[in-house]
Design an enzyme around this catalytic site. Structure first.
Site, PDB file in Angstrom:
ATOM      1  N   HIS A 101      15.059  41.802  -2.009  1.00 34.80           N
ATOM      2  CA  HIS A 101      14.301  42.761  -1.198  1.00 34.80           C
ATOM      3  C   HIS A 101      13.457  41.938  -0.229  1.00 34.80           C
ATOM      4  CE1 HIS A 101      14.621  44.744  -5.181  1.00 34.80           C
ATOM      5  NE2 HIS A 101      14.622  45.890  -4.549  1.00 34.80           N
ATOM      6  N   ASP A 104      10.378  40.617  -1.825  1.00 40.86           N
ATOM      7  CA  ASP A 104      10.496  39.608  -2.891  1.00 40.86           C
ATOM      8  C   ASP A 104      10.176  38.221  -2.349  1.00 40.86           C
ATOM      9  OD1 ASP A 104      11.659  41.651  -4.352  1.00 40.86           O
ATOM     10  OD2 ASP A 104      13.708  40.921  -4.066  1.00 40.86           O
ATOM     11  N   GLU A 268      24.768  50.953 -11.001  1.00 37.69           N
ATOM     12  CA  GLU A 268      24.070  50.124 -11.993  1.00 37.69           C
ATOM     13  C   GLU A 268      24.229  50.725 -13.390  1.00 37.69           C
ATOM     14  OE1 GLU A 268      20.299  48.581 -10.810  1.00 37.69           O
ATOM     15  OE2 GLU A 268      19.398  48.980 -12.762  1.00 37.69           O
ATOM     16  N   ASP A 309      16.875  47.092 -17.674  1.00 37.84           N
ATOM     17  CA  ASP A 309      17.419  45.942 -16.954  1.00 37.84           C
ATOM     18  C   ASP A 309      17.741  44.782 -17.884  1.00 37.84           C
ATOM     19  OD1 ASP A 309      17.309  47.249 -14.506  1.00 37.84           O
ATOM     20  OD2 ASP A 309      15.289  46.540 -14.072  1.00 37.84           O
ATOM     21  N   ASP A 340      20.990  42.587 -11.787  1.00 34.68           N
ATOM     22  CA  ASP A 340      19.707  43.277 -11.670  1.00 34.68           C
ATOM     23  C   ASP A 340      19.160  43.380 -13.089  1.00 34.68           C
ATOM     24  OD1 ASP A 340      17.570  44.691 -10.883  1.00 34.68           O
ATOM     25  OD2 ASP A 340      18.664  46.322  -9.911  1.00 34.68           O
TER      26      ASP A 340
HETATM   27  C1  XLS Z   1      15.697  49.735  -9.644  1.00 31.92           C
HETATM   28  C2  XLS Z   1      16.814  49.310  -8.829  1.00 31.92           C
HETATM   29  C3  XLS Z   1      16.499  48.225  -7.814  1.00 31.92           C
HETATM   30  C4  XLS Z   1      17.590  48.123  -6.791  1.00 31.92           C
HETATM   31  C5  XLS Z   1      17.200  47.406  -5.547  1.00 31.92           C
HETATM   32  O1  XLS Z   1      15.838  50.385 -10.663  1.00 31.92           O
HETATM   33  O2  XLS Z   1      17.853  48.925  -9.677  1.00 31.92           O
HETATM   34  O3  XLS Z   1      16.285  47.016  -8.465  1.00 31.92           O
HETATM   35  O4  XLS Z   1      18.713  47.504  -7.319  1.00 31.92           O
HETATM   36  O5  XLS Z   1      16.133  47.978  -4.915  1.00 31.92           O
HETATM   37 NI    NI Z   2      19.598  47.918  -9.120  1.00 40.12          NI
HETATM   38 NI    NI Z   3      17.577  49.580 -11.781  1.00 41.12          NI
END
Ligand code: XLS
Ligand code: NI
Ligand code: NI
Length: 448
Positions: A101, A104, A268, A309, A340
């Site tokens: 990002h 970041d 994800e 995560d 991630d």
């Molecule tokens: C949050 C998201 C974030 C995205 C990128 O839950 O997974 O990390 O991947 O902004």
């Molecule tokens: Ni993500």
């Molecule tokens: Ni996420």
């Protein structure tokens, strides 16, 4: 040894006596599987935010992470130092991509102009390192959710000043994506949703964010940025409800606003679970609709209802994911597997950053090997073909050819006795199918 007190991670096969997490047992990057080197099926990426910035906080506790660059106490010094640590980590892991990002990378200033200036200094250094190492940018994105100004969203904020700021921030982020040759550009609408419908004009908010997406498409064309645009669905957290709820909802949004030609999805694992789906379900929906763009490789936990995560370690799930990826012919052309993911709060050493990535990479490599074997035998393909074979001829075929009507179905069915209908249904022996998949896991990995 370099900046990190750790050696380059090597593939050692099934070697005993190698401490787990410090060598690959399955990920042999150049090994050809299903016609391509493993690294090209997997296209692993390191997520800057988790790997370099995550202090390992939880809602109740202070950060526990120990990182060598914490010795740099000035935020800009630390931001610049991290670039060196990052690129050394990529190379020691043998990861060819990374993601970030904008926020970041560098601290914010008071105005966007000042913030951009901080960011550009770090991007200069990243560009140089990319050039020197050949590591590539899988995707970048804009944090439109961290700063308190985004408390009620960015592209869906009820406040026009915040909307304008978001567009301005996106503009510079797209410019950075172009400059660094990003393969993709991701939009995760962290706060693009609502806390309560009573104070929310839902359609108006979605009209606004669709317009912002269109501006991004237009600007990318204008500056010749050719990254694939991706939306990352997530149903909730931090908002009560997020508009990009899941793959199906997001595809509907894209089609409603005529954005479906310009966007695909970044899916994800943990988000799938929060939407009460499996990761495989989300990938299947996207794949079959032609929206499979890229994957955020993480896993959730059945016992906890938020975005954990976790680094992927569940081989059954990585097998399912890679089965879908193989069925799609690849996660491409631009996609990859972005970790991630973060270590647990209790694994806080610098070395744990390497261990966690190795576990994730090895788990996906193992999943690839199992799924490739299943595809080679056409086990699932044959099973599915057989199950739907009554649609290959007769009345079933007339349905698929669009020649059926309710009247023709009535003609066919009206005098069929119950016994004949029951005989038309065949057992799927589902438990045996699952046992066979277990056998594939055990056998393919034993032979790996
Ligand atoms: C949050 C998201 C974030 C995205 C990128 O839950 O997974 O990390 O991947 O902004
Ligand atoms: Ni993500
Ligand atoms: Ni996420």
């Amino acid at each position: 040894m370099g900046l990190w007190d750790i050696d380059k991670i090597e593939y050692v096969g099934h070697a005993k006596g190698v401490e787990e997490g410090l060598a690959f047992h399955y990920y042999d990057k150049d090994r050809v599987v299903a016609g391509k080197p493993m690294k090209d099926w997997l296209r692993f990426a390191v997520a800057w935010w988790h790997t370099f910035n995550q202090g390992l906080v939880d809602p109740f506790g202070d950060p526990t992470a120990q990182r060598p660059y914490y010795k740099y106490t000035d935020p800009m010094d630390q931001a610049l130092a991290k670039v060196d640590y990052a690129f050394e980590l990529f190379q020691k892991l043998g990861v060819e991509f990374f993601c970030f990002h904008d926020r970041d990378l560098a601290p914010e200033g008071d105005t966007l102009r000042e913030t951009n200036a901080n960011l550009d200094k770090v991007v200069d250094k990243i560009e140089q390192n990319m050039h020197d190492t050949g590591v590539k940018l899988l995707w970048n994105t804009s944090s439109l959710f961290t700063n308190k100004r985004f408390e009620a969203g960015a592209g869906t904020s009820p406040f026009a000043d915040i909307y304008a700021y978001s567009g301005a921030q996106l503009k510079h982020s797209l410019e950075i994506g172009k400059r660094l040759g990003a393969e993709n550009y991701v939009f995760w609408g962290g706060r693009e949703g609502y806390e309560s419908l009573w104070n929310t004009e839902m359609k108006r908010e979605q009209d606004h964010i669709a317009a912002l997406f269109q501006m991004c498409v237009d600007y990318a064309h204008e500056i010749g940025m050719d990254a694939q645009f991706l939306i990352e669905p997530k149903p909730k957290e931090p908002t009560l409800h997020q508009y990009d709820y899941d793959a199906a909802t997001t595809i509907n949004f894209l089609r409603t606003y005529g954005l479906d030609k310009d966007f695909k999805l970044n899916l994800e694992g943990n988000h799938a679970n929060l939407a009460m789906h499996t990761y495989q379900h989300e990938i299947r929906v996207a794949r079959e609709a032609g929206f499979l763009g890229s994957l955020d490789a993480n896993q959730g936990d059945k016992l906890i209802g938020w975005d954990m995560d976790e680094f992927p370690s569940d081989l059954y799930e990585t097998t399912a994911v890679m089965w879908e990826v193989l069925a799609a012919g690849g996660i491409g052309p631009h996609g990859g597997l972005n970790f991630d993911a973060k270590p647990r709060r209790t694994s806080f050493t610098p070395e744990d950053l390497f261990r966690t990535h190795v576990v994730g990479m090895d788990s996906f490599a193992a999943g690839l090997l199992v799924a490739a074997k299943m595809h080679e035998d056409k086990y699932i393909e044959n099973l599915q073909e057989q199950r739907y074979s009554s649609f290959d001829s007769g009345i079933g075929k007339s349905v698929e050819e669009g020649k059926a009507s309710l009247a023709s179905l009535e003609d066919y069915a009206i005098d069929k006795p119950q016994a004949e209908l029951i005989a038309a249904c065949k057992s799927d022996h589902l438990e045996s199918v699952k046992a066979t998949i277990n056998n594939y896991l055990v056998e393919a990995l034993a032979q790996a």
